[in-house]
Design a protein around this motif. Structure first.
Motif, PDB file in Angstrom:
ATOM      1  N   VAL A 112      31.627  14.428  63.224  1.00 26.98           N
ATOM      2  CA  VAL A 112      30.671  14.003  64.244  1.00 26.98           C
ATOM      3  C   VAL A 112      31.036  12.612  64.746  1.00 26.98           C
ATOM      4  N   GLU A 113      30.371  12.226  65.837  1.00 22.07           N
ATOM      5  CA  GLU A 113      30.440  10.837  66.282  1.00 22.07           C
ATOM      6  C   GLU A 113      29.519   9.999  65.407  1.00 22.07           C
ATOM      7  N   ILE A 114      30.045   8.920  64.840  1.00 25.84           N
ATOM      8  CA  ILE A 114      29.236   8.005  64.039  1.00 25.84           C
ATOM      9  C   ILE A 114      28.617   6.986  64.990  1.00 25.84           C
ATOM     10  N   VAL A 115      27.324   7.135  65.253  1.00 24.93           N
ATOM     11  CA  VAL A 115      26.634   6.295  66.231  1.00 24.93           C
ATOM     12  C   VAL A 115      26.544   4.853  65.726  1.00 24.93           C
ATOM     13  N   GLY A 116      26.931   3.926  66.596  1.00 20.86           N
ATOM     14  CA  GLY A 116      26.893   2.524  66.232  1.00 20.86           C
ATOM     15  C   GLY A 116      28.227   2.020  65.719  1.00 20.86           C
ATOM     16  N   ARG A 117      29.165   2.941  65.554  1.00 22.83           N
ATOM     17  CA  ARG A 117      30.499   2.545  65.085  1.00 22.83           C
ATOM     18  C   ARG A 117      31.580   2.927  66.091  1.00 22.83           C
ATOM     19  N   GLY A 118      31.254   3.890  66.957  1.00 22.12           N
ATOM     20  CA  GLY A 118      32.198   4.278  67.994  1.00 22.12           C
ATOM     21  C   GLY A 118      33.394   5.047  67.484  1.00 22.12           C
ATOM     22  N   THR A 119      33.227   5.760  66.367  1.00 28.35           N
ATOM     23  CA  THR A 119      34.317   6.543  65.795  1.00 28.35           C
ATOM     24  C   THR A 119      33.848   7.966  65.533  1.00 28.35           C
ATOM     25  N   LEU A 273      18.091  27.183  57.290  1.00 29.49           N
ATOM     26  CA  LEU A 273      19.028  27.392  58.382  1.00 29.49           C
ATOM     27  C   LEU A 273      20.431  26.987  57.946  1.00 29.49           C
ATOM     28  N   GLU A 274      21.410  27.716  58.448  1.00 33.05           N
ATOM     29  CA  GLU A 274      22.805  27.372  58.205  1.00 33.05           C
ATOM     30  C   GLU A 274      23.444  26.946  59.512  1.00 33.05           C
ATOM     31  N   ILE A 275      24.325  25.971  59.422  1.00 30.52           N
ATOM     32  CA  ILE A 275      25.095  25.581  60.600  1.00 30.52           C
ATOM     33  C   ILE A 275      26.525  26.032  60.361  1.00 30.52           C
ATOM     34  N   LYS A 276      26.951  27.000  61.133  1.00 29.65           N
ATOM     35  CA  LYS A 276      28.224  27.664  60.883  1.00 29.65           C
ATOM     36  C   LYS A 276      29.376  26.865  61.486  1.00 29.65           C
ATOM     37  N   GLY A 277      30.460  26.821  60.749  1.00 31.40           N
ATOM     38  CA  GLY A 277      31.655  26.133  61.200  1.00 31.40           C
ATOM     39  C   GLY A 277      32.841  26.577  60.368  1.00 31.40           C
ATOM     40  N   SER A 278      33.899  25.806  60.431  1.00 31.50           N
ATOM     41  CA  SER A 278      35.097  26.147  59.657  1.00 31.50           C
ATOM     42  C   SER A 278      35.846  24.875  59.300  1.00 31.50           C
ATOM     43  N   GLY A 279      36.667  24.986  58.257  1.00 34.12           N
ATOM     44  CA  GLY A 279      37.448  23.835  57.833  1.00 34.12           C
ATOM     45  C   GLY A 279      38.675  23.644  58.701  1.00 34.12           C
ATOM     46  N   SER A 280      38.993  22.381  58.956  1.00 33.90           N
ATOM     47  CA  SER A 280      40.173  22.077  59.767  1.00 33.90           C
ATOM     48  C   SER A 280      40.716  20.712  59.353  1.00 33.90           C
ATOM     49  N   THR A 281      42.026  20.613  59.269  1.00 34.41           N
ATOM     50  CA  THR A 281      42.657  19.333  58.940  1.00 34.41           C
ATOM     51  C   THR A 281      43.085  18.652  60.235  1.00 34.41           C
ATOM     52  N   TRP A 286      40.597  16.459  56.065  1.00 37.68           N
ATOM     53  CA  TRP A 286      39.880  17.740  56.129  1.00 37.68           C
ATOM     54  C   TRP A 286      38.463  17.508  56.625  1.00 37.68           C
ATOM     55  N   TYR A 287      38.057  18.312  57.635  1.00 37.83           N
ATOM     56  CA  TYR A 287      36.715  18.231  58.195  1.00 37.83           C
ATOM     57  C   TYR A 287      36.073  19.620  58.224  1.00 37.83           C
ATOM     58  N   TYR A 288      34.749  19.620  58.299  1.00 43.08           N
ATOM     59  CA  TYR A 288      34.002  20.832  58.620  1.00 43.08           C
ATOM     60  C   TYR A 288      33.659  20.725  60.101  1.00 43.08           C
ATOM     61  N   VAL A 289      34.230  21.626  60.918  1.00 47.41           N
ATOM     62  CA  VAL A 289      34.091  21.533  62.367  1.00 47.41           C
ATOM     63  C   VAL A 289      33.099  22.583  62.855  1.00 47.41           C
ATOM     64  N   VAL A 290      32.056  22.115  63.548  1.00 46.87           N
ATOM     65  CA  VAL A 290      31.017  22.996  64.082  1.00 46.87           C
ATOM     66  C   VAL A 290      31.295  23.252  65.563  1.00 46.87           C
ATOM     67  N   PRO A 291      31.480  24.512  65.970  1.00 48.52           N
ATOM     68  CA  PRO A 291      31.706  24.814  67.391  1.00 48.52           C
ATOM     69  C   PRO A 291      30.527  24.350  68.242  1.00 48.52           C
ATOM     70  N   GLU A 292      30.799  23.951  69.459  1.00 48.02           N
ATOM     71  CA  GLU A 292      29.756  23.420  70.339  1.00 48.02           C
ATOM     72  C   GLU A 292      28.668  24.454  70.611  1.00 48.02           C
ATOM     73  N   GLU A 293      29.047  25.723  70.726  1.00 50.09           N
ATOM     74  CA  GLU A 293      28.054  26.765  70.969  1.00 50.09           C
ATOM     75  C   GLU A 293      27.085  26.881  69.793  1.00 50.09           C
ATOM     76  N   GLU A 294      27.607  26.795  68.576  1.00 48.88           N
ATOM     77  CA  GLU A 294      26.753  26.848  67.390  1.00 48.88           C
ATOM     78  C   GLU A 294      25.833  25.631  67.339  1.00 48.88           C
ATOM     79  N   ARG A 295      26.384  24.498  67.626  1.00 48.18           N
ATOM     80  CA  ARG A 295      25.591  23.266  67.638  1.00 48.18           C
ATOM     81  C   ARG A 295      24.446  23.365  68.648  1.00 48.18           C
ATOM     82  N   THR A 296      24.753  23.894  69.847  1.00 52.89           N
ATOM     83  CA  THR A 296      23.730  24.046  70.881  1.00 52.89           C
ATOM     84  C   THR A 296      22.636  25.011  70.442  1.00 52.89           C
TER      85      THR A 296
END
Length: 309
Positions: A112-119, A273-281, A286-296
């Motif tokens: 995710v975007e870390i708010v207040g840090r710009g990263t 509730l579950e927030i579906k995503g997948s692992g990606s390097t 390594w991150y857990y990446v949530v597709p924008e459609e799922e997030r919406t």
């Protein structure tokens, strides 16, 4: 690698509403001494926070008017000389009109975007970078809903709270062993350490995280039911001590009384509730990446439950 990287952290913070219900219990009518001690504990855990919200409500929230509200629950693994990281992050929405609660677990490695840090980073790093304030702001932007309250809990406090209410009973649907305990099928009684192991198991369950979340819900409901039972009044000293030692929140005593009075029925209907995503390097990390459609979709669901859609 579903994760050795995801350390098996304690999930006890998810009992937030139990904590609230136990704090206020309905003991107001049981004498000044109890009320005085509850008020003292509430003042001890009360840690207000000033911040500029990323997502603002159309009007100021009123618990007295029974408006739906949200809470960010942070489970922090604190160490000597290190404030730790938020290894458990759960967003809870409570709707008294629907008499229901919804709980969304956010994987600690969610990108995710870390708010207040710009990263862009793992969501649990927000606490390490900017404490509760940055965590609340980051979750608000990620989910596009207002986060009204927070509760931070030292993960070691989970077992203390379970023990303080005299242990819990759950209906287990899977025979397994974990943490030196053997959990048989059927109704089983758990103390704090056993409840912690029960809620943490994932690898032996074909349902994976879904099975673990179900067990976490059982533990939550077990604490709620035990805390709401009149017999818990005899243990209120232990309960208040466990809370005072392990919990911080921006909920005031008045807020807690309003919640106990106007929202207590929501504990009978809890949806996970579950927030579906997948692992990606990405960039070697390594991150857990949530597709924008799922997030919406998750955003829309939570907004509807909060009456903001």
């Amino acid at each position: 690698m579903q994760r050795a990287k995801q350390k098996k952290k304690r999930t006890g913070l998810k009992i937030f509403l139990s904590v609230l219900l136990v704090l206020v219990l309905g003991v107001v009518g049981y004498g000044y001494s109890i009320w005085h001690n509850v008020n003292k504990a509430a003042n001890t855990v009360h840690k207000p926070i000033e911040r500029t919200p990323e997502v603002k409500r159309p009007s100021e929230l009123s618990l007295q008017k029974k408006e739906p509200f949200s809470v960010l629950m942070l489970g922090v693994d604190e160490r000597p000389g290190d404030k730790g990281r938020s290894d458990t992050m759960v967003v809870m929405t409570v709707n008294p009109q629907k008499n229901s609660m919804e709980m969304l677990s956010i994987p600690r490695d969610t990108r995710v975007e870390i708010v207040g840090r710009g990263t862009v980073d793992k969501i649990n790093h927000a606490y390490a970078f900017g404490d509760v304030e940055m965590s609340m702001n980051t979750v608000e932007k990620f989910l596009d809903i207002p986060i009204d309250y927070y509760i931070k809990m030292n993960m070691d406090g989970f077992k203390d709270i379970v023990n303080a209410v005299g242990g819990i009973t759950v209906n287990n649907d899977l025979d397994f062993s974990q943490g030196g305990y053997q959990f048989a099928k059927g109704k089983i009684d758990l103390d704090g350490d056993a409840a912690l192991s029960y809620a943490r198991m994932r690898k032996q369950d074909a349902r994976g995280d879904f099975g673990r979340q179900m067990r976490q819900r059982q533990v939550i409901e077990g604490v709620m039911n035990k805390g709401a039972n009149i017999t818990a009044l005899w243990k209120y000293d232990d309960v208040l001590k466990a809370l005072s030692n392990n919990v911080e929140t921006n909920l005031s005593m008045d807020d807690m009384v309003d919640i106990q009075k106007n929202y207590a029925g929501a504990r009978h209907k809890i949806e996970q509730l579950e927030i579906k995503g997948s692992g990606s390097t990405i960039g070697g990390v390594w991150y857990y990446v949530v597709p924008e459609e799922e997030r919406t979709n998750i955003q829309a669901h939570l907004k509807e439950h909060l009456g903001l859609s």
